[in-house]
Design an enzyme around this catalytic site. Structure first.
Site, PDB file in Angstrom:
ATOM      1  N   ASN A  24       0.878  -1.169   0.000  1.00 51.71           N
ATOM      2  CA  ASN A  24       0.000   0.000   0.000  1.00 51.71           C
ATOM      3  C   ASN A  24       0.918   1.222   0.000  1.00 51.71           C
ATOM      4  O   ASN A  24       1.635   1.460   0.978  1.00 51.71           O
ATOM      5  CB  ASN A  24      -0.841  -0.029   1.266  1.00 51.71           C
ATOM      6  CG  ASN A  24      -2.226   0.559   1.139  1.00 51.71           C
ATOM      7  OD1 ASN A  24      -2.937   0.610   2.127  1.00 51.71           O
ATOM      8  ND2 ASN A  24      -2.637   0.994  -0.030  1.00 51.71           N
ATOM      9  N   ASN A  39      -7.083  10.678  -0.723  1.00 58.15           N
ATOM     10  CA  ASN A  39      -7.147   9.496  -1.572  1.00 58.15           C
ATOM     11  C   ASN A  39      -6.460   9.745  -2.912  1.00 58.15           C
ATOM     12  O   ASN A  39      -6.132  10.880  -3.258  1.00 58.15           O
ATOM     13  CB  ASN A  39      -8.613   9.104  -1.828  1.00 58.15           C
ATOM     14  CG  ASN A  39      -9.271   8.488  -0.615  1.00 58.15           C
ATOM     15  OD1 ASN A  39      -8.673   7.684   0.084  1.00 58.15           O
ATOM     16  ND2 ASN A  39     -10.513   8.870  -0.370  1.00 58.15           N
ATOM     17  N   CYS A  94      -6.741   5.906   7.066  1.00 62.96           N
ATOM     18  CA  CYS A  94      -5.991   4.900   6.311  1.00 62.96           C
ATOM     19  C   CYS A  94      -5.004   4.243   7.270  1.00 62.96           C
ATOM     20  O   CYS A  94      -4.089   4.904   7.778  1.00 62.96           O
ATOM     21  CB  CYS A  94      -5.250   5.572   5.150  1.00 62.96           C
ATOM     22  SG  CYS A  94      -4.218   4.442   4.201  1.00 62.96           S
ATOM     23  N   ASN A 114      -2.695   1.624   6.884  1.00 63.74           N
ATOM     24  CA  ASN A 114      -1.321   1.485   6.412  1.00 63.74           C
ATOM     25  C   ASN A 114      -0.677   2.853   6.208  1.00 63.74           C
ATOM     26  O   ASN A 114       0.532   3.016   6.421  1.00 63.74           O
ATOM     27  CB  ASN A 114      -1.273   0.673   5.123  1.00 63.74           C
ATOM     28  CG  ASN A 114      -1.528  -0.794   5.368  1.00 63.74           C
ATOM     29  OD1 ASN A 114      -1.185  -1.333   6.412  1.00 63.74           O
ATOM     30  ND2 ASN A 114      -2.163  -1.457   4.405  1.00 63.74           N
ATOM     31  N   ASN A 144     -15.444   0.399   1.130  1.00 65.21           N
ATOM     32  CA  ASN A 144     -14.333  -0.458   0.730  1.00 65.21           C
ATOM     33  C   ASN A 144     -14.802  -1.902   0.789  1.00 65.21           C
ATOM     34  O   ASN A 144     -15.452  -2.306   1.753  1.00 65.21           O
ATOM     35  CB  ASN A 144     -13.148  -0.249   1.674  1.00 65.21           C
ATOM     36  CG  ASN A 144     -12.688   1.195   1.693  1.00 65.21           C
ATOM     37  OD1 ASN A 144     -12.059   1.663   0.767  1.00 65.21           O
ATOM     38  ND2 ASN A 144     -13.030   1.917   2.760  1.00 65.21           N
ATOM     39  N   GLU A 202     -10.659  -0.649  -3.045  1.00 74.90           N
ATOM     40  CA  GLU A 202     -10.731   0.555  -2.220  1.00 74.90           C
ATOM     41  C   GLU A 202     -11.446   1.696  -2.927  1.00 74.90           C
ATOM     42  O   GLU A 202     -11.116   2.031  -4.076  1.00 74.90           O
ATOM     43  CB  GLU A 202      -9.333   1.028  -1.828  1.00 74.90           C
ATOM     44  CG  GLU A 202      -8.694   0.222  -0.713  1.00 74.90           C
ATOM     45  CD  GLU A 202      -7.543   0.970  -0.067  1.00 74.90           C
ATOM     46  OE1 GLU A 202      -7.754   2.136   0.370  1.00 74.90           O
ATOM     47  OE2 GLU A 202      -6.443   0.403  -0.001  1.00 74.90           O
ATOM     48  N   ARG A 203     -12.384   2.299  -2.237  1.00 80.75           N
ATOM     49  CA  ARG A 203     -12.998   3.524  -2.738  1.00 80.75           C
ATOM     50  C   ARG A 203     -11.936   4.631  -2.705  1.00 80.75           C
ATOM     51  O   ARG A 203     -11.016   4.608  -1.898  1.00 80.75           O
ATOM     52  CB  ARG A 203     -14.205   3.924  -1.893  1.00 80.75           C
ATOM     53  CG  ARG A 203     -13.849   4.386  -0.498  1.00 80.75           C
ATOM     54  CD  ARG A 203     -15.028   4.990   0.241  1.00 80.75           C
ATOM     55  NE  ARG A 203     -14.598   5.538   1.531  1.00 80.75           N
ATOM     56  CZ  ARG A 203     -15.380   6.192   2.362  1.00 80.75           C
ATOM     57  NH1 ARG A 203     -16.648   6.383   2.072  1.00 80.75           N
ATOM     58  NH2 ARG A 203     -14.905   6.659   3.509  1.00 80.75           N
ATOM     59  N   CYS A 207      -4.803  -3.050   2.474  1.00 82.78           N
ATOM     60  CA  CYS A 207      -5.647  -2.018   3.059  1.00 82.78           C
ATOM     61  C   CYS A 207      -5.664  -2.238   4.568  1.00 82.78           C
ATOM     62  O   CYS A 207      -6.174  -3.265   5.034  1.00 82.78           O
ATOM     63  CB  CYS A 207      -7.063  -2.067   2.489  1.00 82.78           C
ATOM     64  SG  CYS A 207      -8.180  -0.861   3.245  1.00 82.78           S
ATOM     65  N   GLY A 208      -5.116  -1.295   5.328  1.00 84.20           N
ATOM     66  CA  GLY A 208      -4.973  -1.482   6.767  1.00 84.20           C
ATOM     67  C   GLY A 208      -6.281  -1.514   7.524  1.00 84.20           C
ATOM     68  O   GLY A 208      -6.529  -2.412   8.335  1.00 84.20           O
ATOM     69  N   THR A 209      -7.156  -0.524   7.280  1.00 89.43           N
ATOM     70  CA  THR A 209      -8.457  -0.555   7.936  1.00 89.43           C
ATOM     71  C   THR A 209      -9.269  -1.745   7.431  1.00 89.43           C
ATOM     72  O   THR A 209     -10.120  -2.277   8.145  1.00 89.43           O
ATOM     73  CB  THR A 209      -9.236   0.749   7.699  1.00 89.43           C
ATOM     74  OG1 THR A 209      -9.331   0.998   6.282  1.00 89.43           O
ATOM     75  CG2 THR A 209      -8.569   1.928   8.390  1.00 89.43           C
TER      76      THR A 209
END
Length: 260
Positions: A13, A65, A74, A76, A172, A189-190, A199-201
């Site tokens: 990421n 973004n 975010c 990451n 997402n 991811e949006r 994607c961390g979250t």
């Protein structure tokens, strides 16, 4: 106008980071941010961040973004900006900083390339059919999927992200395959509007959704593989609320440069 930047990646990421500790964040140019994130006409990244000073915290994280628009949390990116703060000499091995979803604590390895980031507590998970929906700083949809390696994440993820339920605000979309000793996760991811390498979250949401799916409680540690590498998620879960949540993984400087 010259812009000095640093490129970081956390499990694939990738982010453009800019030091703005010399003053308040100003001259927001969303079109420029989008151009810098473009992988053909710019530096190329999943997102762009500014680090600024804050009177009550070690620093503040401002995330945009890849489409140039302000983003939600975010994970990451948060880990990468902690590594960036260490590089800049703002922090040493621990930090408390402010992000769009509130304060975050993080600790970083001595070499500055592994970050454990504390995420927000989560007390609400809903269902959309067989999928789980929750917010870990950003909204996520989590669906179990077999043969995920060969699954078309872009087509299927985009269809969910733009369906009648989620099109207005976006979501997402995460697909997860339980491999026994680890989870394999792929995410649309949006804001990027594509699949990302991590994607961390998203992996945080997946780990929580799978704990609920399996009726697990207690202190839970989950090993997760994404396209860009390995990530770990740990939390305490009493059957109602996820607390003491940590997203753990690599955060590495790729290169630095100057845009003219």
């Amino acid at each position: 106008m010259k812009i000095n930047f640093f490129k970081y990646q956390g499990a694939g990421n990738d982010f453009i980071l800019i030091d703005h500790t010399d003053g308040p964040l100003k001259n927001i140019d969303n079109q420029l941010f989008e151009q810098l994130c473009h992988r053909r006409f710019g530096v190329g990244a999943d997102g762009l961040m500014f680090i600024t000073k804050h009177e009550d915290y070690d620093f503040e994280m401002h995330y945009f973004n890849a489409d140039g628009k302000p983003g939600s949390m975010c994970g990451n990116g948060g880990r990468c900006i902690v590594a960036f703060a260490k590089q800049l000499g703002i922090i040493d091995r621990e930090t408390n900083f402010l992000a769009v979803d509130g304060p975050h604590y993080a600790r970083i390895s001595e070499n500055g390339e592994w970050v454990d980031l504390q995420m927000i507590d989560v007390d609400t998970i809903t269902k959309d059919g067989e999928a789980y929906v929750l917010n870990t700083g950003s909204p996520h949809y989590v669906a179990l999927q077999s043969d995920l390696k060969d699954f078309d994440v872009f087509i299927e993820g985009k269809e969910i992200r733009y369906n009648a339920t989620y099109a207005e605000k976006g979501i997402n979309v995460n697909f997860v395959e339980d491999k026994g000793d680890h989870l394999f996760v792929r995410t649309y991811e949006r804001g990027v509007e594509d699949e990302t390498y991590a994607c961390g979250t998203g992996v945080t949401a997946v780990a929580m959704a799978m704990a609920k799916h399996k009726n697990q409680t207690g202190h839970i540690k989950t090993d997760i593989k994404v396209l860009g590498g390995d990530i770990k998620v740990a939390f305490d879960y009493d059957g109602k609320t996820f607390t003491n949540v940590f997203l753990c993984g690599p955060a590495k400087l790729v290169f630095e440069g100057e845009v003219v």
